[in-house]
Design an enzyme around this catalytic site. Structure first.
Site, PDB file in Angstrom:
ATOM      1  N   LYS A   1       0.863  -1.194   0.000  1.00 27.36           N
ATOM      2  CA  LYS A   1       0.000   0.000   0.000  1.00 27.36           C
ATOM      3  C   LYS A   1       0.886   1.226   0.000  1.00 27.36           C
ATOM      4  O   LYS A   1       2.027   1.182   0.483  1.00 27.36           O
ATOM      5  CB  LYS A   1      -0.858   0.011   1.264  1.00 27.36           C
ATOM      6  CG  LYS A   1      -2.092   0.859   1.152  1.00 27.36           C
ATOM      7  CD  LYS A   1      -3.146   0.139   0.357  1.00 27.36           C
ATOM      8  CE  LYS A   1      -4.484   0.795   0.398  1.00 27.36           C
ATOM      9  NZ  LYS A   1      -5.518  -0.139  -0.072  1.00 27.36           N
TER      10      LYS A   1
HETATM   11  N1  GLU Z   1      -7.049  -0.030  -3.504  1.00 18.08           N
HETATM   12  C1  GLU Z   1      -7.825  -1.192  -3.766  1.00 18.08           C
HETATM   13  C2  GLU Z   1      -7.930  -2.082  -2.523  1.00 18.08           C
HETATM   14  O1  GLU Z   1      -7.771  -1.630  -1.432  1.00 18.08           O
HETATM   15  C3  GLU Z   1      -7.372  -1.931  -4.997  1.00 18.08           C
HETATM   16  C4  GLU Z   1      -5.963  -2.408  -4.973  1.00 18.08           C
HETATM   17  C5  GLU Z   1      -5.491  -2.904  -6.323  1.00 18.08           C
HETATM   18  O2  GLU Z   1      -6.256  -2.915  -7.266  1.00 18.08           O
HETATM   19  O3  GLU Z   1      -4.325  -3.282  -6.389  1.00 18.08           O
HETATM   20  O4  GLU Z   1      -8.246  -3.240  -2.613  1.00 18.08           O
END
Ligand code: GLU
Length: 449
Positions: free
Chosen positions: A120
């Site tokens: 993240k």
């Molecule tokens: N930000 C989204 C999540 O928390 C998608 C992450 C992604 O597509 O890699 O799942």
């Protein structure tokens, strides 16, 4: 650290620790306790992020002043594959929050059976007061600071809170400029369609929520509710995830009675006209004031009597001080971390099952994975193909979690209802399922050297 106080209640702890990393680690420990023979050292390894990058960089603003920004990219685990996870822009981001969200991504990818680890990122900034040029400068500078720490086979960002396909296009472009002469499309997902994005990615999180709910209701059901059709639904948050979820649940036959955004909520007994709500949101900047609706506060919205409550905005919105008021029959976590530790306990005591974030909102990263695969092959799939593959992945994930829940709660289930087991909830079952998967693969690969 934010703390919620409710001193009137003598029987329980009078404060709730809302530190996201504390919550993530407590939940991890709750789940780890159910895993037989879990090696002590692995527990410590899974609790901490594998790699934390913090960067700090100056950006020249539109008015000629210079401001310094701070950002993070945290890789929690890459046993299953390259890191995967969004990048969020928000004024209140902390390293602890990003770390906890990276761990969530590890478990989410494991449950969805994707060949990715968890990661993240975030930049501390307020996108609401930044111009497009300023956001572009921040994005480019952030990505260039990360250098080779991201890459198509190492760590692949995606959209998250207040970042979108425009941001992903800048990320791709920056990385591509720094790494010429190779196919860099798979370095980031959630890109615009014309720039290697996938059909269905934008709606994927909301659609995944619908598929997960459908499968859960068909499998476990709630007394008198075995499908989404006819269910009364409340959606908290009307951003990309919430607005799409509201429309798709309505298309599937649900009655969406209330939605909200940061300014407040709206309610219509017979169901909302979602086109009118979207128009209001676009023209006025909030859903509040949509014709023929009653205005209510976000807190009252969370307390509405309904079949399905979908928190689709920020984390920690259902917590110790308001969980008692929740009057839904099922909570579906479209957002990451909307229900706190203490709220989990309260909802469980009220026999309200919670479809946890790592299962319910895995649709986004699942279609990100489809985008990555299409990019690697330089292909582009039809919307039907994407949605059908997503449906199968989500159904399989729900089946796996339900299966694990059944085996874990054997002996402790007092009746047919999933909410009735006081010992194991779906979040613990989902975490156990995910942690076991990652632990098994870690041991199959062998601990280096
Ligand atoms: N930000 C989204 C999540 O928390 C998608 C992450 C992604 O597509 O890699 O799942």
């Amino acid at each position: 650290m934010e703390v919620v106080t409710k001193p009137a209640d003598e029987d329980r702890a009078s404060v709730e620790n809302l530190d996201p990393q504390f919550i993530a680690q407590q939940r991890f420990e709750q789940a780890a306790a159910y895993i037989a023979g879990f090696k002590e050292g692995l527990i410590d390894f899974f609790k901490a992020p594998k790699r934390t990058i913090g960067v700090c960089f100056p950006v020249e603003m539109d008015d000629g002043t210079v401001r310094t920004f701070h950002g993070y990219r945290i890789l929690h685990n890459h046993v299953l594959g390259p890191g995967k996870g969004g990048i969020r822009y928000h004024p209140e981001i902390t390293r602890a929050e990003v770390a906890s969200l990276a761990a969530l991504m590890t478990w989410k990818c494991a449950i969805a059976n994707l060949p990715f680890g968890g990661a993240k990122g975030g930049v501390i900034c307020d996108p609401k007061v930044l111009s497009e040029a300023e956001l572009r400068h921040i994005t480019r500078r952030f990505i260039s600071e990360l250098g080779d720490e991201i890459g198509p086979q190492t760590d692949i960002p995606a959209p998250d809170m207040y970042t979108d396909e425009r941001t992903m296009a800048w990320i791709y472009d920056t990385y591509d400029i720094l790494h010429p002469g190779q196919n860099n499309l798979p370095v980031v997902t959630g890109k615009p369609l014309e720039l290697g994005g996938s059909l269905g990615r934008m709606e994927a999180t909301g659609r995944g929520c619908l598929y997960a709910t459908e499968r859960f209701l068909a499998q476990a059901g709630l007394p008198g509710l075995s499908s989404v059709a006819g269910a009364r639904v409340v959606v908290q948050g009307f951003g990309n995830v919430g607005s799409v979820a509201a429309s798709l649940f309505q298309e599937a036959g649900a009655v969406v009675v209330a939605v909200s955004d940061s300014k407040g909520g709206i309610y219509a007994e017979e169901g909302l006209d979602l086109d009118a709500v979207s128009t209001q949101k676009q023209e006025v900047g909030t859903v509040v004031g949509t014709p023929d609706t009653q205005t209510l506060s976000n807190q009252d919205l969370l307390a509405l009597e309904c079949d399905i409550l979908i928190p689709a905005a920020l984390g920690a919105v259902i917590r110790y001080d308001n969980a008692e008021r929740v009057a839904a029959r099922l909570v579906v976590e479209a957002a990451n971390g909307p229900v706190t530790l203490m709220a989990d306990e309260i909802l469980q005591a009220k026999q309200i099952p919670v479809l946890p974030d790592i299962l319910a909102n895995a649709g986004g990263v699942t279609v990100s994975y489809f985008e990555w695969v299409q990019n690697l092959a330089n292909e582009s799939w039809s919307l039907e193909e994407v949605n059908e593959k997503l449906r199968r992945k989500m159904y399989a994930a729900v089946d796996a979690v339900m299966g694990r829940w059944r085996t874990l709660s054997a002996g402790s289930v007092s009746d047919e209802s999933v909410g009735a087991s006081l010992e194991v909830n779906l979040r613990i079952a989902a975490l156990v399922q995910a942690i076991e998967h990652v632990a098994r693969v870690t041991l199959q690969r062998g601990i280096w050297p």
